[in-house]
Motif scaffolding. Sequence first.
Motif, PDB file in Angstrom:
ATOM      1  N   MET A   1       0.855  -1.174   0.000  1.00 26.96           N
ATOM      2  CA  MET A   1       0.000   0.000   0.000  1.00 26.96           C
ATOM      3  C   MET A   1       0.895   1.228   0.000  1.00 26.96           C
ATOM      4  N   THR A   2       0.598   2.102  -0.930  1.00 28.55           N
ATOM      5  CA  THR A   2       1.403   3.313  -1.046  1.00 28.55           C
ATOM      6  C   THR A   2       0.497   4.535  -1.116  1.00 28.55           C
ATOM      7  N   PHE A   3       1.093   5.663  -0.829  1.00 29.43           N
ATOM      8  CA  PHE A   3       0.433   6.957  -0.957  1.00 29.43           C
ATOM      9  C   PHE A   3       1.273   7.786  -1.917  1.00 29.43           C
ATOM     10  N   THR A   4       0.601   8.589  -2.728  1.00 27.26           N
ATOM     11  CA  THR A   4       1.314   9.398  -3.728  1.00 27.26           C
ATOM     12  C   THR A   4       1.066  10.880  -3.479  1.00 27.26           C
ATOM     13  N   ASP A   5       1.792  11.709  -4.216  1.00 25.24           N
ATOM     14  CA  ASP A   5       1.573  13.157  -4.137  1.00 25.24           C
ATOM     15  C   ASP A   5       0.148  13.508  -4.542  1.00 25.24           C
ATOM     16  N   GLU A   6      -0.426  12.755  -5.504  1.00 25.35           N
ATOM     17  CA  GLU A   6      -1.807  13.000  -5.929  1.00 25.35           C
ATOM     18  C   GLU A   6      -2.785  12.788  -4.780  1.00 25.35           C
ATOM     19  N   ASP A   7      -2.481  11.837  -3.894  1.00 27.14           N
ATOM     20  CA  ASP A   7      -3.349  11.576  -2.745  1.00 27.14           C
ATOM     21  C   ASP A   7      -3.403  12.754  -1.781  1.00 27.14           C
ATOM     22  N   ALA A   8      -2.414  13.611  -1.836  1.00 25.88           N
ATOM     23  CA  ALA A   8      -2.343  14.747  -0.921  1.00 25.88           C
ATOM     24  C   ALA A   8      -2.909  16.029  -1.512  1.00 25.88           C
ATOM     25  N   GLU A   9      -3.371  15.984  -2.761  1.00 23.15           N
ATOM     26  CA  GLU A   9      -3.821  17.202  -3.432  1.00 23.15           C
ATOM     27  C   GLU A   9      -5.063  17.817  -2.806  1.00 23.15           C
ATOM     28  N   ARG A  10      -5.931  17.004  -2.191  1.00 19.33           N
ATOM     29  CA  ARG A  10      -7.168  17.534  -1.600  1.00 19.33           C
ATOM     30  C   ARG A  10      -6.950  18.089  -0.189  1.00 19.33           C
ATOM     31  N   TRP A 120      -7.465  -4.701  10.835  1.00 19.12           N
ATOM     32  CA  TRP A 120      -7.753  -4.286   9.461  1.00 19.12           C
ATOM     33  C   TRP A 120      -6.519  -4.362   8.566  1.00 19.12           C
ATOM     34  N   LYS A 121      -5.346  -4.614   9.180  1.00 22.09           N
ATOM     35  CA  LYS A 121      -4.070  -4.543   8.457  1.00 22.09           C
ATOM     36  C   LYS A 121      -3.936  -3.167   7.814  1.00 22.09           C
ATOM     37  N   ALA A 122      -4.300  -2.153   8.586  1.00 22.34           N
ATOM     38  CA  ALA A 122      -4.372  -0.782   8.069  1.00 22.34           C
ATOM     39  C   ALA A 122      -3.012  -0.093   8.076  1.00 22.34           C
ATOM     40  N   VAL A 123      -2.871   0.793   7.114  1.00 23.02           N
ATOM     41  CA  VAL A 123      -1.718   1.676   7.029  1.00 23.02           C
ATOM     42  C   VAL A 123      -2.271   3.094   7.052  1.00 23.02           C
ATOM     43  N   THR A 124      -1.734   3.918   7.936  1.00 21.56           N
ATOM     44  CA  THR A 124      -2.202   5.305   8.031  1.00 21.56           C
ATOM     45  C   THR A 124      -1.126   6.252   7.519  1.00 21.56           C
ATOM     46  N   TYR A 127       0.175  12.618   6.822  1.00 21.39           N
ATOM     47  CA  TYR A 127       0.405  13.625   5.792  1.00 21.39           C
ATOM     48  C   TYR A 127      -0.748  13.653   4.801  1.00 21.39           C
ATOM     49  N   HIS A 128      -1.231  12.467   4.419  1.00 20.61           N
ATOM     50  CA  HIS A 128      -2.317  12.351   3.448  1.00 20.61           C
ATOM     51  C   HIS A 128      -3.687  12.311   4.114  1.00 20.61           C
ATOM     52  N   LEU A 129      -3.732  12.315   5.464  1.00 16.38           N
ATOM     53  CA  LEU A 129      -4.970  12.189   6.237  1.00 16.38           C
ATOM     54  C   LEU A 129      -5.802  11.024   5.702  1.00 16.38           C
ATOM     55  N   SER A 130      -5.163   9.872   5.630  1.00 14.55           N
ATOM     56  CA  SER A 130      -5.796   8.734   4.992  1.00 14.55           C
ATOM     57  C   SER A 130      -5.456   7.425   5.700  1.00 14.55           C
ATOM     58  N   VAL A 131      -6.395   6.485   5.604  1.00 10.24           N
ATOM     59  CA  VAL A 131      -6.216   5.129   6.123  1.00 10.24           C
ATOM     60  C   VAL A 131      -6.485   4.177   4.977  1.00 10.24           C
ATOM     61  N   ARG A 132      -5.573   3.253   4.751  1.00 12.25           N
ATOM     62  CA  ARG A 132      -5.768   2.224   3.730  1.00 12.25           C
ATOM     63  C   ARG A 132      -5.721   0.866   4.403  1.00 12.25           C
ATOM     64  N   PHE A 133      -6.467  -0.089   3.847  1.00  7.15           N
ATOM     65  CA  PHE A 133      -6.591  -1.398   4.464  1.00  7.15           C
ATOM     66  C   PHE A 133      -6.894  -2.428   3.379  1.00  7.15           C
ATOM     67  N   LEU A 134      -6.597  -3.681   3.693  1.00 10.91           N
ATOM     68  CA  LEU A 134      -6.796  -4.762   2.732  1.00 10.91           C
ATOM     69  C   LEU A 134      -8.209  -5.309   2.805  1.00 10.91           C
ATOM     70  N   GLN A 141     -10.000   2.385   1.273  1.00 10.55           N
ATOM     71  CA  GLN A 141      -9.473   3.641   1.805  1.00 10.55           C
ATOM     72  C   GLN A 141     -10.561   4.433   2.514  1.00 10.55           C
ATOM     73  N   MET A 142     -10.161   5.078   3.588  1.00 11.98           N
ATOM     74  CA  MET A 142     -11.000   6.068   4.264  1.00 11.98           C
ATOM     75  C   MET A 142     -10.199   7.354   4.287  1.00 11.98           C
ATOM     76  N   GLN A 143     -10.767   8.390   3.725  1.00 15.83           N
ATOM     77  CA  GLN A 143     -10.104   9.687   3.700  1.00 15.83           C
ATOM     78  C   GLN A 143     -10.508  10.480   4.930  1.00 15.83           C
ATOM     79  N   GLY A 144      -9.533  11.049   5.593  1.00 15.76           N
ATOM     80  CA  GLY A 144      -9.814  11.890   6.743  1.00 15.76           C
ATOM     81  C   GLY A 144     -10.541  13.154   6.340  1.00 15.76           C
TER      82      GLY A 144
END
Length: 163
Positions: A1-10, A120-124, A127-134, A141-144
């Motif tokens: 699971m990765t986060f990108t610069d695009e994920d931080a645009e909002r 949930w095997k979650a990764v938070t 910076y992206h205010l986001s939670v990702r899980f399998l 994904q849940m966006q903060g």
Amino acid sequence: MTFTDEDAERIHHPHDDAIFITLLIANYTTRRVLVDNGSSADILYYPTFRQMRLRRNQLCLVNSPLVGFGGMKVQPVGTITLPVMVGSYPQQITEEVNFLVVDCSSSHNAIIGRPTLNSWKAVTSTYHLSVRFLTEYGVGQMQGDQLATRECYLAMLAMNKHV
């Protein structure tokens, strides 16, 4: 699971905001749920418990207090296991979560801590205010909610002024 610069645009940067999400807890849409990697427990605040129309006799008694930052102790009202749905179809999971119910003032409604984040095997990503899980169907994904985060912060400051 990765986060990108695009994920931080909002997200409005720079920030030091916490991650607040909305979860479906026992078929109740629960806003202002704090995602807290530092919490060893999942917490449901008593006013939220009452809003969910749950009854006190559904709680199991617990004798051990919670010890918070600075050594403050809070005696839980009890524990309750409730189904929690995270994500959106089809990348969603529903799991039973064992909440400690506490009766103290808070600007948020619940805390999801390490027990549930690990299940949930979650990764938070703060910076992206986001939670990702399998999930069975890929990464969910849940966006903060950055606005809710700032509202909670201001509400907490106002509560502390009156103490």
